[in-house]
Design a protein around this motif. Structure first.
Motif, PDB file in Angstrom:
ATOM      1  N   ASP A   1       0.815  -1.214   0.000  1.00 39.77           N
ATOM      2  CA  ASP A   1       0.000   0.000   0.000  1.00 39.77           C
ATOM      3  C   ASP A   1       0.848   1.263   0.000  1.00 39.77           C
ATOM      4  OD1 ASP A   1      -2.420  -1.220  -0.098  1.00 39.77           O
ATOM      5  OD2 ASP A   1      -2.743  -1.233   2.079  1.00 39.77           O
ATOM      6  N   LEU A   2       2.080   1.151   0.522  1.00 41.08           N
ATOM      7  CA  LEU A   2       2.952   2.330   0.582  1.00 41.08           C
ATOM      8  C   LEU A   2       3.624   2.613  -0.765  1.00 41.08           C
ATOM      9  CD1 LEU A   2       4.794   1.943   4.022  1.00 41.08           C
ATOM     10  CD2 LEU A   2       2.819   3.358   3.475  1.00 41.08           C
ATOM     11  N   MET A   3       3.678   1.582  -1.629  1.00 43.68           N
ATOM     12  CA  MET A   3       4.472   1.718  -2.851  1.00 43.68           C
ATOM     13  C   MET A   3       4.050   2.864  -3.776  1.00 43.68           C
ATOM     14  SD  MET A   3       7.140   0.050  -2.733  1.00 43.68           S
ATOM     15  CE  MET A   3       7.304  -0.049  -0.965  1.00 43.68           C
ATOM     16  N   PRO A   4       2.722   3.070  -4.004  1.00 44.02           N
ATOM     17  CA  PRO A   4       2.361   4.220  -4.847  1.00 44.02           C
ATOM     18  C   PRO A   4       2.889   5.537  -4.266  1.00 44.02           C
ATOM     19  CG  PRO A   4       0.451   2.817  -4.483  1.00 44.02           C
ATOM     20  CD  PRO A   4       1.535   2.310  -3.578  1.00 44.02           C
ATOM     21  N   GLY A   5       2.935   5.612  -2.940  1.00 45.16           N
ATOM     22  CA  GLY A   5       3.473   6.812  -2.292  1.00 45.16           C
ATOM     23  C   GLY A   5       4.951   6.967  -2.585  1.00 45.16           C
ATOM     24  N   LEU A   6       5.693   5.858  -2.500  1.00 42.22           N
ATOM     25  CA  LEU A   6       7.122   5.893  -2.792  1.00 42.22           C
ATOM     26  C   LEU A   6       7.350   6.352  -4.231  1.00 42.22           C
ATOM     27  CD1 LEU A   6      10.102   5.325  -2.187  1.00 42.22           C
ATOM     28  CD2 LEU A   6       9.702   2.950  -2.829  1.00 42.22           C
ATOM     29  N   LEU A   7       6.502   5.798  -5.136  1.00 41.74           N
ATOM     30  CA  LEU A   7       6.630   6.153  -6.551  1.00 41.74           C
ATOM     31  C   LEU A   7       6.467   7.669  -6.721  1.00 41.74           C
ATOM     32  CD1 LEU A   7       7.017   4.686  -9.259  1.00 41.74           C
ATOM     33  CD2 LEU A   7       4.543   4.861  -9.586  1.00 41.74           C
ATOM     34  N   LEU A   8       5.464   8.229  -6.017  1.00 45.91           N
ATOM     35  CA  LEU A   8       5.227   9.667  -6.120  1.00 45.91           C
ATOM     36  C   LEU A   8       6.399  10.462  -5.528  1.00 45.91           C
ATOM     37  CD1 LEU A   8       2.903  11.335  -7.278  1.00 45.91           C
ATOM     38  CD2 LEU A   8       2.144  11.732  -4.939  1.00 45.91           C
ATOM     39  N   SER A   9       6.966   9.967  -4.414  1.00 51.38           N
ATOM     40  CA  SER A   9       8.130  10.641  -3.823  1.00 51.38           C
ATOM     41  C   SER A   9       9.284  10.669  -4.820  1.00 51.38           C
ATOM     42  CB  SER A   9       8.593   9.914  -2.556  1.00 51.38           C
ATOM     43  OG  SER A   9       7.610   9.991  -1.568  1.00 51.38           O
ATOM     44  N   LEU A  10       9.473   9.533  -5.513  1.00 53.75           N
ATOM     45  CA  LEU A  10      10.566   9.463  -6.483  1.00 53.75           C
ATOM     46  C   LEU A  10      10.294  10.386  -7.673  1.00 53.75           C
ATOM     47  CD1 LEU A  10      11.267   5.617  -6.372  1.00 53.75           C
ATOM     48  CD2 LEU A  10      12.778   7.434  -5.539  1.00 53.75           C
ATOM     49  N   GLN A  11       9.011  10.436  -8.100  1.00 54.10           N
ATOM     50  CA  GLN A  11       8.662  11.335  -9.207  1.00 54.10           C
ATOM     51  C   GLN A  11       8.908  12.788  -8.807  1.00 54.10           C
ATOM     52  OE1 GLN A  11       4.628  10.148  -9.860  1.00 54.10           O
ATOM     53  NE2 GLN A  11       5.140   8.763 -11.543  1.00 54.10           N
ATOM     54  N   LEU A  12       8.508  13.104  -7.570  1.00 53.66           N
ATOM     55  CA  LEU A  12       8.704  14.466  -7.072  1.00 53.66           C
ATOM     56  C   LEU A  12      10.194  14.802  -7.046  1.00 53.66           C
ATOM     57  CD1 LEU A  12       7.484  17.012  -5.920  1.00 53.66           C
ATOM     58  CD2 LEU A  12       7.300  15.912  -3.699  1.00 53.66           C
ATOM     59  N   THR A  13      11.019  13.822  -6.619  1.00 48.66           N
ATOM     60  CA  THR A  13      12.467  14.031  -6.614  1.00 48.66           C
ATOM     61  C   THR A  13      12.951  14.321  -8.034  1.00 48.66           C
ATOM     62  OG1 THR A  13      12.570  12.387  -4.846  1.00 48.66           O
ATOM     63  CG2 THR A  13      14.662  13.067  -5.815  1.00 48.66           C
ATOM     64  N   GLY A  14      12.450  13.533  -8.995  1.00 48.20           N
ATOM     65  CA  GLY A  14      12.847  13.720 -10.391  1.00 48.20           C
ATOM     66  C   GLY A  14      12.504  15.115 -10.887  1.00 48.20           C
TER      67      GLY A  14
ATOM     68  N   VAL B   1      14.843  18.296 -12.088  1.00 48.35           N
ATOM     69  CA  VAL B   1      14.738  18.913 -13.409  1.00 48.35           C
ATOM     70  C   VAL B   1      14.682  20.436 -13.275  1.00 48.35           C
ATOM     71  CG1 VAL B   1      13.174  19.217 -15.378  1.00 48.35           C
ATOM     72  CG2 VAL B   1      13.714  16.921 -14.562  1.00 48.35           C
ATOM     73  N   ILE B   2      14.021  20.918 -12.209  1.00 47.38           N
ATOM     74  CA  ILE B   2      13.983  22.361 -11.957  1.00 47.38           C
ATOM     75  C   ILE B   2      15.293  22.820 -11.308  1.00 47.38           C
ATOM     76  CG2 ILE B   2      12.841  24.195 -10.635  1.00 47.38           C
ATOM     77  CD1 ILE B   2      10.257  22.464 -10.832  1.00 47.38           C
ATOM     78  N   GLY B   3      15.761  22.054 -10.329  1.00 50.70           N
ATOM     79  CA  GLY B   3      16.858  22.504  -9.483  1.00 50.70           C
ATOM     80  C   GLY B   3      18.226  22.465 -10.137  1.00 50.70           C
ATOM     81  N   LEU B   4      18.503  21.457 -10.963  1.00 46.05           N
ATOM     82  CA  LEU B   4      19.850  21.351 -11.537  1.00 46.05           C
ATOM     83  C   LEU B   4      20.194  22.505 -12.485  1.00 46.05           C
ATOM     84  CD1 LEU B   4      20.359  17.503 -12.056  1.00 46.05           C
ATOM     85  CD2 LEU B   4      21.750  19.042 -10.646  1.00 46.05           C
ATOM     86  N   PRO B   5      19.303  22.803 -13.476  1.00 41.50           N
ATOM     87  CA  PRO B   5      19.630  23.952 -14.334  1.00 41.50           C
ATOM     88  C   PRO B   5      19.681  25.256 -13.547  1.00 41.50           C
ATOM     89  CG  PRO B   5      17.818  22.672 -15.268  1.00 41.50           C
ATOM     90  CD  PRO B   5      18.068  22.136 -13.900  1.00 41.50           C
TER      91      PRO B   5
ATOM     92  N   SER C   1       3.833  22.710  -6.798  1.00 39.67           N
ATOM     93  CA  SER C   1       4.303  23.657  -5.778  1.00 39.67           C
ATOM     94  C   SER C   1       5.474  23.059  -5.020  1.00 39.67           C
ATOM     95  CB  SER C   1       3.196  23.973  -4.767  1.00 39.67           C
ATOM     96  OG  SER C   1       2.115  24.569  -5.411  1.00 39.67           O
ATOM     97  N   ALA C   2       5.324  21.794  -4.616  1.00 36.14           N
ATOM     98  CA  ALA C   2       6.386  21.126  -3.874  1.00 36.14           C
ATOM     99  C   ALA C   2       7.642  21.024  -4.740  1.00 36.14           C
ATOM    100  CB  ALA C   2       5.931  19.740  -3.430  1.00 36.14           C
ATOM    101  N   ALA C   3       7.458  20.654  -6.029  1.00 37.80           N
ATOM    102  CA  ALA C   3       8.606  20.498  -6.920  1.00 37.80           C
ATOM    103  C   ALA C   3       9.322  21.831  -7.106  1.00 37.80           C
ATOM    104  CB  ALA C   3       8.150  19.943  -8.270  1.00 37.80           C
ATOM    105  N   LEU C   4       8.547  22.920  -7.253  1.00 37.47           N
ATOM    106  CA  LEU C   4       9.157  24.232  -7.472  1.00 37.47           C
ATOM    107  C   LEU C   4       9.908  24.697  -6.213  1.00 37.47           C
ATOM    108  CD1 LEU C   4       9.535  26.692  -9.300  1.00 37.47           C
ATOM    109  CD2 LEU C   4       7.402  27.620  -8.393  1.00 37.47           C
ATOM    110  N   ALA C   5       9.236  24.611  -5.046  1.00 35.53           N
ATOM    111  CA  ALA C   5       9.857  25.087  -3.811  1.00 35.53           C
ATOM    112  C   ALA C   5      11.113  24.284  -3.491  1.00 35.53           C
ATOM    113  CB  ALA C   5       8.866  25.004  -2.653  1.00 35.53           C
ATOM    114  N   LEU C   6      11.006  22.960  -3.565  1.00 35.65           N
ATOM    115  CA  LEU C   6      12.162  22.117  -3.247  1.00 35.65           C
ATOM    116  C   LEU C   6      13.242  22.264  -4.316  1.00 35.65           C
ATOM    117  CD1 LEU C   6      10.320  18.914  -1.932  1.00 35.65           C
ATOM    118  CD2 LEU C   6      11.522  20.644  -0.581  1.00 35.65           C
ATOM    119  N   GLY C   7      12.816  22.494  -5.577  1.00 36.39           N
ATOM    120  CA  GLY C   7      13.776  22.691  -6.667  1.00 36.39           C
ATOM    121  C   GLY C   7      14.609  23.946  -6.445  1.00 36.39           C
ATOM    122  N   VAL C   8      13.949  25.030  -6.033  1.00 34.70           N
ATOM    123  CA  VAL C   8      14.660  26.281  -5.767  1.00 34.70           C
ATOM    124  C   VAL C   8      15.626  26.094  -4.590  1.00 34.70           C
ATOM    125  CG1 VAL C   8      14.374  28.656  -4.943  1.00 34.70           C
ATOM    126  CG2 VAL C   8      12.879  27.777  -6.739  1.00 34.70           C
ATOM    127  N   SER C   9      15.138  25.395  -3.553  1.00 30.12           N
ATOM    128  CA  SER C   9      15.981  25.143  -2.387  1.00 30.12           C
ATOM    129  C   SER C   9      17.194  24.291  -2.775  1.00 30.12           C
ATOM    130  CB  SER C   9      15.121  24.449  -1.329  1.00 30.12           C
ATOM    131  OG  SER C   9      15.884  24.058  -0.238  1.00 30.12           O
TER     132      SER C   9
END
Lengths: 219, 217
Positions: free
Chosen positions: B12-25, B29-33, B88-96
């Motif tokens: 049951d936790l796996m879809p959550g992990l998948l989303l965490s990994l997608q969010l990291t990805g 993509v925002i943060g590296l450039p 929002s999470a991707a942008l904020a964490l990407g900037v950080s």
């Protein structure tokens, strides 16, 4: 948009944020001592245990630690209030990081110092207390202060379990107003503003210590 | 506690992990450039650009990532920029991420041998080609281990997205725990999943750094 409007209300969270940070740091600094000693122990088992602790602390997000302590322990009828859970959680985490800082400090003391102390047949307690520790402190202090400032910001996660810190107050203010952007920018500014005096105080203490101990132990 | 219940919860936790990994990805993509842009800005000979970049980086590092998240998710709609919780999470964490990694990227750029630039100039390459085709690829190779370290830290930081109801790993664990009342078991399970990914990844990053060190690249 005026950031200043919200500063007085947010200020009431500053004490909580500072208390949370200072207590967690103190808990961490104490637990870190045995961890650091185990990490450079002669016994492989102890070294592995301490290494495992440090990896675990780094490998699990702070918010997950807080959840396990605050919600998880309920399963065993242990109820911590949110502030206590946050202090314990952030304390456990900072112990891992501070242990590495201690280790860096002791590694920075040249081995010749220890050899000289043993040539003078100083006891191991005197060697540690008057030769090794003061010199290690010069390395440890700036790192510890940088970590403290990092912890100040990391303490914002405690808002998620309801600690009444700067972030929690910002969240509750924003729910009662349409001015969320200003409120959260003001909260960010408060964190920046309290980091600056901490950094200044820290570098002042660091300089004092370097002056006091550094000169006497000049190489 | 029967083992198959645990396996079912883990499932049951796996879809959550998948989303965490997608969010990291997405945050990478925002943060590296952006981090590379900050690194170039920090090295800029133009004073205004340099100081503005320093200010942006310091402010982004001085504000807790959670507060950045709230600024983007709750604050930006006030100026007509509405992003969903995930973005929002991707942008904020990407900037950080960009702010923290910019120092590492900058020292990577500095570590590229000056002879490489001189050679590029001697070959008559344009400044853009010199940077993007000669300096940057070599710098990126140098900074891979520290950037991997930052990526692991930000994989863990995706758990902050719980606060704005992104159904990532920790949120799923929390929801599951409220349904079963097995708070400790399920939350600790989520913590172990984070560790099971972060610890091997950071050991890999360390070994990469050591190998690099020995070859001397």
């Amino acid at each position: 948009m005026n950031l200043l409007t919200y500063l007085p209300s947010l200020a009431s969270g500053i004490a909580t944020t500072l208390a949370l940070t200072a207590l967690s740091f103190a808990v961490g600094a104490v637990i870190a001592l045995p961890v650091a000693m185990a990490r450079s122990s002669r016994f492989r088992g102890l070294r592995l245990l301490a290494g495992g602790y440090i990896e675990l602390v780094r490998g699990i997000p702070p918010i997950a630690w807080l959840f396990v302590l605050f919600f998880g322990l309920n399963q065993f009828q242990i109820r911590l209030n949110s502030f206590t859970a946050a202090v314990i959680g952030l304390g456990i985490i900072s112990a891992g990081y501070i242990a590495e800082i201690y280790r860096a400090g002791f590694n920075a003391v040249p081995p010749g110092q220890r050899e000289a102390a043993s040539a003078l047949s100083l006891s191991s307690r005197t060697t540690f207390g008057t030769v090794v520790a003061p010199q290690a402190l010069i390395t440890v202090l700036p790192l510890a202060i940088a970590y403290f400032i990092g912890l100040l910001k990391d303490s914002a996660v405690a808002s998620v379990i309801g600690v009444q810190d700067i972030t929690t107050i910002a969240v509750s203010l924003s729910k009662r107003s349409l001015d969320s952007l200003t409120i959260f920018l003001a909260a960010g500014a408060v964190y920046l503003l309290i980091s600056i005096p901490v950094a200044i105080l820290g570098s002042w203490i660091g300089d004092r210590v370097a002056q006091k101990w550094g000169a006497r132990h000049a190489r | 506690m029967p083992a198959d219940t645990w396996v079912a919860w883990l499932g049951d936790l796996m879809p959550g992990l998948l989303l965490s990994l997608q969010l990291t990805g997405v945050l990478l993509v925002i943060g590296l450039p952006l981090g590379t842009l900050f690194a170039v800005g920090l090295k800029s000979p133009v004073r205004v650009i340099k100081y503005v970049t320093v200010a942006v980086v310091e402010v982004a590092r001085g504000i807790p990532a959670l507060v950045l998240l709230y600024i983007v998710y709750f604050g930006l709609p006030q100026v007509e920029i509405s992003l969903d919780a995930f973005l929002s999470a991707a942008l904020a964490l990407g900037v950080s991420f960009a702010a923290y990694s910019s120092a590492a990227i900058r020292s990577g750029i500095d570590a590229v041998h000056p002879g490489q630039r001189e050679a590029a100039r001697a070959l008559g390459l344009q400044r853009g080609d010199e940077f993007f085709r000669v300096v940057l690829p070599q710098a990126m190779k140098i900074v891979t281990p520290p950037l991997l370290g930052w990526a692991i830290i930000y994989f863990q930081a995706t758990s902050l997205a719980f606060a704005i109801a992104v159904p990532e790993l920790l949120s799923r664990a929390y929801t599951l725990a409220t349904q079963n009342f097995q708070y400790f078991t399920i939350l600790a399970m989520a913590a172990v999943v984070y560790a099971a990914i972060s610890i091997p990844a950071s050991l890999f990053a360390n070994s990469l750094a050591h190998r690099r060190g020995r070859v001397g690249t």
